[in-house]
Motif scaffolding. Sequence first.
Motif, PDB file in Angstrom:
ATOM      1  N   VAL A   1      44.391  31.054  36.551  1.00  0.00           N
ATOM      2  CA  VAL A   1      44.507  32.351  36.216  1.00  0.00           C
ATOM      3  C   VAL A   1      45.766  33.044  36.309  1.00  0.00           C
TER       4      VAL A   1
ATOM      5  N   ILE B   1      42.027  40.231  26.240  1.00  0.00           N
ATOM      6  CA  ILE B   1      41.061  39.082  26.175  1.00  0.00           C
ATOM      7  C   ILE B   1      42.026  38.346  25.255  1.00  0.00           C
TER       8      ILE B   1
ATOM      9  N   LEU C   1      37.416  31.762  28.218  1.00  0.00           N
ATOM     10  CA  LEU C   1      38.672  31.091  27.615  1.00  0.00           C
ATOM     11  C   LEU C   1      39.109  29.779  28.128  1.00  0.00           C
ATOM     12  N   GLY C   2      38.497  29.380  29.132  1.00  0.00           N
ATOM     13  CA  GLY C   2      39.030  27.978  29.845  1.00  0.00           C
ATOM     14  C   GLY C   2      40.041  28.544  30.744  1.00  0.00           C
ATOM     15  N   VAL C   3      39.773  29.638  31.460  1.00  0.00           N
ATOM     16  CA  VAL C   3      40.861  29.917  32.469  1.00  0.00           C
ATOM     17  C   VAL C   3      40.160  29.801  33.691  1.00  0.00           C
ATOM     18  N   ASP C   4      40.720  29.244  34.791  1.00  0.00           N
ATOM     19  CA  ASP C   4      40.224  28.859  36.168  1.00  0.00           C
ATOM     20  C   ASP C   4      40.056  30.172  37.102  1.00  0.00           C
ATOM     21  N   GLN C   5      39.228  30.895  37.178  1.00  0.00           N
ATOM     22  CA  GLN C   5      39.163  32.062  38.208  1.00  0.00           C
ATOM     23  C   GLN C   5      38.640  31.481  39.484  1.00  0.00           C
TER      24      GLN C   5
ATOM     25  N   LEU D   1      34.517  37.340  30.595  1.00  0.00           N
ATOM     26  CA  LEU D   1      35.220  37.294  29.379  1.00  0.00           C
ATOM     27  C   LEU D   1      36.343  36.265  29.264  1.00  0.00           C
ATOM     28  N   ILE D   2      37.017  36.272  30.441  1.00  0.00           N
ATOM     29  CA  ILE D   2      38.257  35.635  30.642  1.00  0.00           C
ATOM     30  C   ILE D   2      38.080  34.109  30.994  1.00  0.00           C
TER      31      ILE D   2
ATOM     32  N   LEU E   1      30.349  44.628  29.668  1.00  0.00           N
ATOM     33  CA  LEU E   1      31.214  43.693  30.198  1.00  0.00           C
ATOM     34  C   LEU E   1      29.922  42.461  30.336  1.00  0.00           C
TER      35      LEU E   1
ATOM     36  N   GLY F   1      41.064  22.856  25.951  1.00  0.00           N
ATOM     37  CA  GLY F   1      39.837  23.333  26.866  1.00  0.00           C
ATOM     38  C   GLY F   1      40.095  22.998  28.359  1.00  0.00           C
TER      39      GLY F   1
ATOM     40  N   LEU G   1      37.959  45.176  37.898  1.00  0.00           N
ATOM     41  CA  LEU G   1      36.728  45.085  36.966  1.00  0.00           C
ATOM     42  C   LEU G   1      35.858  46.345  37.256  1.00  0.00           C
TER      43      LEU G   1
ATOM     44  N   ASN H   1      44.176  34.678  25.790  1.00  0.00           N
ATOM     45  CA  ASN H   1      43.700  33.512  25.047  1.00  0.00           C
ATOM     46  C   ASN H   1      45.001  32.985  24.586  1.00  0.00           C
TER      47      ASN H   1
ATOM     48  N   ARG I   1      30.664  42.392  25.328  1.00  0.00           N
ATOM     49  CA  ARG I   1      31.339  43.575  24.391  1.00  0.00           C
ATOM     50  C   ARG I   1      32.851  43.803  24.933  1.00  0.00           C
ATOM     51  N   VAL I   2      33.811  43.847  24.033  1.00  0.00           N
ATOM     52  CA  VAL I   2      34.996  44.245  24.156  1.00  0.00           C
ATOM     53  C   VAL I   2      35.264  45.560  23.299  1.00  0.00           C
TER      54      VAL I   2
ATOM     55  N   ARG J   1      48.640  25.376  27.865  1.00  0.00           N
ATOM     56  CA  ARG J   1      48.335  24.124  27.505  1.00  0.00           C
ATOM     57  C   ARG J   1      49.340  23.125  26.834  1.00  0.00           C
TER      58      ARG J   1
ATOM     59  N   LEU K   1      41.111  23.449  31.900  1.00  0.00           N
ATOM     60  CA  LEU K   1      41.186  24.802  32.686  1.00  0.00           C
ATOM     61  C   LEU K   1      42.575  25.207  33.182  1.00  0.00           C
ATOM     62  N   VAL K   2      42.885  26.407  32.994  1.00  0.00           N
ATOM     63  CA  VAL K   2      44.281  26.884  33.194  1.00  0.00           C
ATOM     64  C   VAL K   2      44.317  27.998  34.236  1.00  0.00           C
TER      65      VAL K   2
ATOM     66  N   PRO L   1      39.329  45.422  32.002  1.00  0.00           N
ATOM     67  CA  PRO L   1      38.656  44.096  31.754  1.00  0.00           C
ATOM     68  C   PRO L   1      37.907  44.265  30.632  1.00  0.00           C
ATOM     69  N   THR L   2      37.661  45.323  29.939  1.00  0.00           N
ATOM     70  CA  THR L   2      36.969  45.080  28.638  1.00  0.00           C
ATOM     71  C   THR L   2      37.722  45.347  27.554  1.00  0.00           C
TER      72      THR L   2
ATOM     73  N   ASN M   1      36.675  37.724  35.799  1.00  0.00           N
ATOM     74  CA  ASN M   1      36.338  38.474  34.484  1.00  0.00           C
ATOM     75  C   ASN M   1      35.393  37.452  33.742  1.00  0.00           C
TER      76      ASN M   1
END
Lengths: 202, 575
Positions: free
Chosen positions: A123, A99, B316-320, B312-313, B569, A118, B366, A103, B573-574, A110, A120-121, A93-94, B310
């Motif tokens: 997951v 990431i 990015l405009g990701v729907d969780q 960090l995700i 997290l 921008g 996570l 992205n 920080r990555v 999109r 939402l996509v 995850p880090t 997450n």
Amino acid sequence: MNIRGQIRSALVLLAIMTVLLGIAYPLAITGLAQVFFPGQANGSLITGSDGKVIGSALIGQNFTGPGYFHPRPSAAGASGYDATASGGSNLGPTNKKLIDIVNQRAIAYRQENGLAAGQLVPVDAVTASASGLDPDITPANAYLQAPRVAKARGMAEADVRSLVQKHTEGPVLGIFGESTVNVLELNLDLDRLSGRSGGGGG
Amino acid sequence: MTLPGIAQLALFVALLLLITKPLGLYMTKVFSGEAVFLSPVLRPVERVIYRVIGVDPESEQRWTSYTAGVLMFSLAGVILLYLLMRLQQFLPFNPQGFGAVSPDLAFNTATSFVSNTNWQSYAGESTMSYLMDMAGFTVQNFLSAATGLSVAIALIRGLARRSSSMVGNFWVDLVRSTLYVLLPLSFGLALVFVWQGMPQNLNPYTTATTVEKGSQTIAQAPVASEEAIKQLGINGGGLFNANAAHPYENPNGLTNFLSMFAIFVIPAGLVYTFGRMVGDTRQGWAIWTAMAILFLAGVALAWPVEQGGNPLIAKLGVDQSVSALQPGGNFEGKETRFGIASSTLYTVVTTDASCGAVNNMHDSLLPLTGAVPLLNMQLGEIIFGGVGSGLYGMLIMAILSVFIAGLMVGRTPEYLGKKIQTYEMKMAMIYVLVLAADILLFTALGSVTTAGTSSIANPGPHGFSEILYAFSSGTANNGSAFAGLNANTPFFNTTIGLAMLIGRFVPVVPVLAIAGSMVRKKYVPPSLGTFPTNGPLFVVLLVGVIIIVGALTYFPALALGPIVEQLFLSAGRVF
């Protein structure tokens, strides 16, 4: 019981159990499975009109043409959906790689589907599955792809959406698992409906 | 947390509660030699086996002889499995023509299956023939589980019997575990699994021409027969690299539920068997309750964290978020059909018990979710735990608990009417220390050598977690992995192989030694000063002791891995 006796017992018992549990048991199950559930036992394969195997209902395969629904990103094998090399990305995850790639996928998704920057996509559309062979996408993901598919095929968007709805399977018995859309079955149905293959430029 | 997810969890616990007594009673009868409904069929088979292997079923063994049987039978299993893999290319049922498995991988895999760990250093579909799946892995799935069950039964006899010296006959316990318990359950479950979509064939791999005219080769296998015992025997080694995340090993939500249930069912029933055999079923239920509390605590931590996604995700405009159209949450390494609820429940179940099958990739969990399986394994796989090994591990914790309670009130501790003395405490401490040393020393070795660190896939604290996870999993005989770690190297194949052997077979000796010592002791009737071990106070104490022992031993290591990663997290920080 002396040690030599025990060694003999160990070896003979191992031999008996290998025959019983390693040969008789799996072959008995194979026999019963092939008689009562031949479709499932042979891998839930789907064959085309020419009798050739197209794939398996359980195993995801890749689709890239705009006229088809696209599956999730896959980490199986070098180019994805390699059904002899199952597995996930195992990115933590880090991890910057995770990431960054999420992205890139979100931006590409999109663009492909004509979404605003921008927006939402879902997951599942931007993350790799555990097996790399996930046959499904979420309904959220399918509905967002429907306009693109409809446009590429010259179909009414409502028809494509209702097809997605038809292929949406709820959790088993309402509680086990999640709602899914099987990508291969949906795409095959699309081809049947429009009477042609939607590959290439669609 | 979704409503269907909660309903699934409630049903899971309710069914487990319901099946505990009948299955526990059945196993009590089987191991006491009483007739059960399968006896008319199985008794004659049993008798033939005893005659051929030269065992008198009426004669029993002291703990030393019983231990010798366990060790020799396991050694024979390791050797046979090793040879099968090394000679794979000459043997039948190999339509893909796989060659010999390399020596270090064969060693690792042989110890992995015989120790009931089922750590997968291999990728099944590109390495192992159908003969290996059937005559190698399926056989050890049965026999390693039956061995664990036998050891637990011997320990129970040690606690239950009075002024005796015999703990049972290993060969009889092993044969009965296999024929009466594991085989019938597996047979039924395997057929349900095929019906629900798991393949069961010996065909060459299928070549498909995909819709977009690509070519896809689809690996096949006799999946269902191995999958059934893989779960019931709490083994966890998959036919495919992706294990139970592979759609052929786990096609839908129902097979997923049945798999989880199969993992817990025998250890749950065995706790009742324990209560029954020691003559007080409340003793069993007290242990059951402690296990259930720890299980639910794991779910309560892992599920909401993972559902949160997450951060960090999210940026990015990701729907969780969870909705009617998607399960949301941290979705990397998850299958759509399992979403978050069924994935995290599986993760907790498979690491509470020493199964190690996975339906999602733990490496992508996570940080705090990943800490749950880590801690579950480090506690020693006692939350229902492995077949047999879960109960005997838990009984060691119970002995520790009454010892601590005895210290607090200043009396000689007793358990089940028998005095716990220096010898038992020494053996219990050996048990605890061996596991801790096995995990922590190997992790230290892996973390400071290039041979160890060069296999890390995820940089930063997560990389340390990968190594910690590997040795926790090996030692605890779990077998799941933070699979990014490239474990198929001579270094990890050897060290994890050793960790599995030490984690399985060294603790068996003090456990059976306690059985041998307790079985001789006289029964002391409970008095006013006796600490009752069948009530809520004991449950609280037991849970407390488990958490304290686990936390004191492993907190520093967890702080370096998942805890510090969580802090990074949160700070964005990555690595």
